[in-house]
Enzyme design. Sequence first.
Site, PDB file in Angstrom:
ATOM      1  N   ASN A   1       6.396  42.157  82.742  1.00 20.28           N
ATOM      2  CA  ASN A   1       4.956  42.085  83.004  1.00 20.28           C
ATOM      3  C   ASN A   1       4.114  42.866  82.001  1.00 20.28           C
ATOM      4  OD1 ASN A   1       2.541  42.078  85.069  1.00 20.28           O
ATOM      5  ND2 ASN A   1       2.963  44.241  84.663  1.00 20.28           N
TER       6      ASN A   1
ATOM      7  N   TYR B   1      -3.462  36.925  71.695  1.00 20.06           N
ATOM      8  CA  TYR B   1      -3.069  37.085  73.105  1.00 20.06           C
ATOM      9  C   TYR B   1      -2.574  35.758  73.668  1.00 20.06           C
ATOM     10  CZ  TYR B   1      -3.583  38.310  78.078  1.00 20.06           C
ATOM     11  OH  TYR B   1      -3.359  38.541  79.420  1.00 20.06           O
TER      12      TYR B   1
ATOM     13  N   LYS C   1       1.254  34.949  74.903  1.00 18.43           N
ATOM     14  CA  LYS C   1       1.471  34.724  76.337  1.00 18.43           C
ATOM     15  C   LYS C   1       1.961  33.311  76.620  1.00 18.43           C
ATOM     16  CE  LYS C   1       0.601  38.591  78.365  1.00 18.43           C
ATOM     17  NZ  LYS C   1       1.498  39.152  79.381  1.00 18.43           N
TER      18      LYS C   1
ATOM     19  N   THR D   1      -7.943  44.752  87.085  1.00 15.14           N
ATOM     20  CA  THR D   1      -7.059  45.816  86.606  1.00 15.14           C
ATOM     21  C   THR D   1      -7.749  46.456  85.391  1.00 15.14           C
ATOM     22  OG1 THR D   1      -5.974  44.427  84.959  1.00 15.14           O
ATOM     23  CG2 THR D   1      -5.052  44.374  87.184  1.00 15.14           C
TER      24      THR D   1
HETATM   25  N1  LIG Z   1      -5.945  41.473  84.302  1.00 11.50           N
HETATM   26  C1  LIG Z   1      -6.036  40.189  84.012  1.00 11.50           C
HETATM   27  O1  LIG Z   1      -7.111  39.569  84.118  1.00 11.50           O
HETATM   28  C2  LIG Z   1      -4.790  39.442  83.577  1.00 11.50           C
HETATM   29  C3  LIG Z   1      -4.838  38.041  83.563  1.00 11.50           C
HETATM   30  C4  LIG Z   1      -3.704  37.337  83.169  1.00 11.50           C
HETATM   31  C5  LIG Z   1      -2.544  37.994  82.824  1.00 11.50           C
HETATM   32  N2  LIG Z   1      -2.527  39.362  82.829  1.00 11.50           N
HETATM   33  C6  LIG Z   1      -1.288  40.010  82.423  1.00 11.50           C
HETATM   34  O2  LIG Z   1      -0.845  40.873  83.440  1.00 11.50           O
HETATM   35  C7  LIG Z   1       0.006  41.870  82.872  1.00 11.50           C
HETATM   36  C8  LIG Z   1      -0.343  43.206  83.484  1.00 11.50           C
HETATM   37  O3  LIG Z   1      -1.659  43.550  83.106  1.00 11.50           O
HETATM   38  P1  LIG Z   1      -2.715  44.159  84.124  1.00 11.50           P
HETATM   39  O4  LIG Z   1      -3.806  43.183  84.262  1.00 11.50           O
HETATM   40  O5  LIG Z   1      -2.014  44.653  85.325  1.00 11.50           O
HETATM   41  O6  LIG Z   1      -3.332  45.346  83.239  1.00 11.50           O
HETATM   42  P2  LIG Z   1      -2.965  46.891  83.121  1.00 11.50           P
HETATM   43  O7  LIG Z   1      -3.239  47.571  84.415  1.00 11.50           O
HETATM   44  O8  LIG Z   1      -3.658  47.340  81.899  1.00 11.50           O
HETATM   45  O9  LIG Z   1      -1.395  46.879  82.917  1.00 11.50           O
HETATM   46  C9  LIG Z   1      -0.759  46.683  81.691  1.00 11.50           C
HETATM   47  C10 LIG Z   1       0.586  47.351  81.823  1.00 11.50           C
HETATM   48  O10 LIG Z   1       1.347  47.090  80.627  1.00 11.50           O
HETATM   49  C11 LIG Z   1       1.802  48.331  80.125  1.00 11.50           C
HETATM   50  N3  LIG Z   1       1.918  48.278  78.669  1.00 11.50           N
HETATM   51  C12 LIG Z   1       1.004  47.805  77.779  1.00 11.50           C
HETATM   52  N4  LIG Z   1       1.440  47.976  76.515  1.00 11.50           N
HETATM   53  C13 LIG Z   1       2.668  48.557  76.625  1.00 11.50           C
HETATM   54  C14 LIG Z   1       3.636  48.985  75.690  1.00 11.50           C
HETATM   55  N5  LIG Z   1       3.449  48.837  74.363  1.00 11.50           N
HETATM   56  N6  LIG Z   1       4.767  49.563  76.149  1.00 11.50           N
HETATM   57  C15 LIG Z   1       4.976  49.715  77.477  1.00 11.50           C
HETATM   58  N7  LIG Z   1       4.106  49.312  78.413  1.00 11.50           N
HETATM   59  C16 LIG Z   1       2.967  48.745  77.995  1.00 11.50           C
HETATM   60  C17 LIG Z   1       0.766  49.350  80.573  1.00 11.50           C
HETATM   61  O11 LIG Z   1       1.344  50.640  80.656  1.00 11.50           O
HETATM   62  P3  LIG Z   1       1.040  51.868  79.660  1.00 11.50           P
HETATM   63  O12 LIG Z   1      -0.371  51.730  79.171  1.00 11.50           O
HETATM   64  O13 LIG Z   1       1.267  53.052  80.536  1.00 11.50           O
HETATM   65  O14 LIG Z   1       2.056  51.731  78.592  1.00 11.50           O
HETATM   66  C18 LIG Z   1       0.448  48.851  81.961  1.00 11.50           C
HETATM   67  O15 LIG Z   1       1.384  49.335  82.887  1.00 11.50           O
HETATM   68  C19 LIG Z   1      -0.211  41.813  81.362  1.00 11.50           C
HETATM   69  O16 LIG Z   1       0.901  41.225  80.748  1.00 11.50           O
HETATM   70  C20 LIG Z   1      -1.417  40.909  81.212  1.00 11.50           C
HETATM   71  O17 LIG Z   1      -1.409  40.185  80.011  1.00 11.50           O
HETATM   72  C21 LIG Z   1      -3.615  40.089  83.211  1.00 11.50           C
END
Ligand SMILES: NC(=O)c1ccc[n+]([C@@H]2O[C@H](COP(=O)([O-])OP(=O)(O)OC[C@H]3O[C@@H](n4cnc5c(N)ncnc54)[C@H](OP(=O)(O)O)[C@@H]3O)[C@@H](O)[C@H]2O)c1
Length: 254
Positions: free
Chosen positions: A90, A157, A161, A192
């Site tokens: 994730n 992105y 993805k 988030t």
């Molecule tokens: N929010 C949206 O609207 C949305 C929509 C579609 C898909 N997504 C996907 O959902 C997933 C989770 O995102 P989220 O929305 O929950 O946002 P988030 O709260 O910012 O979570 C992102 C997570 O990924 C980790 N991460 C990022 N870069 C990293 C790295 N280089 N190494 C290790 N960990 C890393 C972050 O942890 P650290 O910063 O502590 O490393 C955090 O735990 C992502 O893949 C995102 O693309 C999100």
Amino acid sequence: MGILDGKVAIVTGASSGIGRAAALLFVREGAKVVVTARRVAELDALAAEIGRRGGEAVALAGDIADESIARALAETAIARFGGLDIALNNAGQLGETAAAHDISLPGWRETVEVNLTSAFACAKYQLPAMLARGGGSIVFTSTIVGSEVGLPGMAAYAASKAGLVGLARVIAAEYGAQGIRANAMLVGGTDTPMGRNAAPTPDAYAFVESLHALKRIAAPEEIAQAALFLASEASSFVTGAAMPVDGGVPICRT
Ligand SMILES: NC(=O)c1ccc[n+]([C@@H]2O[C@H](COP(=O)([O-])OP(=O)(O)OC[C@H]3O[C@@H](n4cnc5c(N)ncnc54)[C@H](OP(=O)(O)O)[C@@H]3O)[C@@H](O)[C@H]2O)c1
């Protein structure tokens, strides 16, 4: 009794948002979890919270782009909990956002590295552990961006993805006969830190909400429920799917 009783799961990107919500839900449903992200304090707080709730978690902090973390996650699941049944790959970042011709190659490469290559590396080490267990479920957090819609500024992105969908489909085909399923979630706007970062102004936030038939964005817990479905035996005949969890973005024209 939970639907993940006796299961062992890896959740990447667990320090906030969707990954954190999924880790808590998986534990509530009976799983033991290995959680990872870079932010040590947030990760330790999650593990402590899981402990307070009577669950079991091991926190392993590091950069997911580092292959040694991908390997250590699977090794830790085996060493601490005896095997691996579930992985929610994730972790992700928005990366460099600009018109395609303005995205730098280093920015492109970093986004692909963190969002796609790291998920492949994780799966590469998860698959042998699941084969040893006689099956398993791998879930990738993809997005509407790239697979359902093209949002300006998000070429790196979107490409990284959308690549997860192809990865899930090939893994599903290669390992289906051995009891391993692989699916991707096409996630819509979610509240988030990343979601707020992608839509930082009230106008931008309202625009993102308007893209969805439900006229709102998701809570991370709603996406976690979809991950639970794909992770669990509730989805025992679902594999190779790009499952929309998107509040109706592609069907919405209002
Ligand atoms: N929010 C949206 O609207 C949305 C929509 C579609 C898909 N997504 C996907 O959902 C997933 C989770 O995102 P989220 O929305 O929950 O946002 P988030 O709260 O910012 O979570 C992102 C997570 O990924 C980790 N991460 C990022 N870069 C990293 C790295 N280089 N190494 C290790 N960990 C890393 C972050 O942890 P650290 O910063 O502590 O490393 C955090 O735990 C992502 O893949 C995102 O693309 C999100």
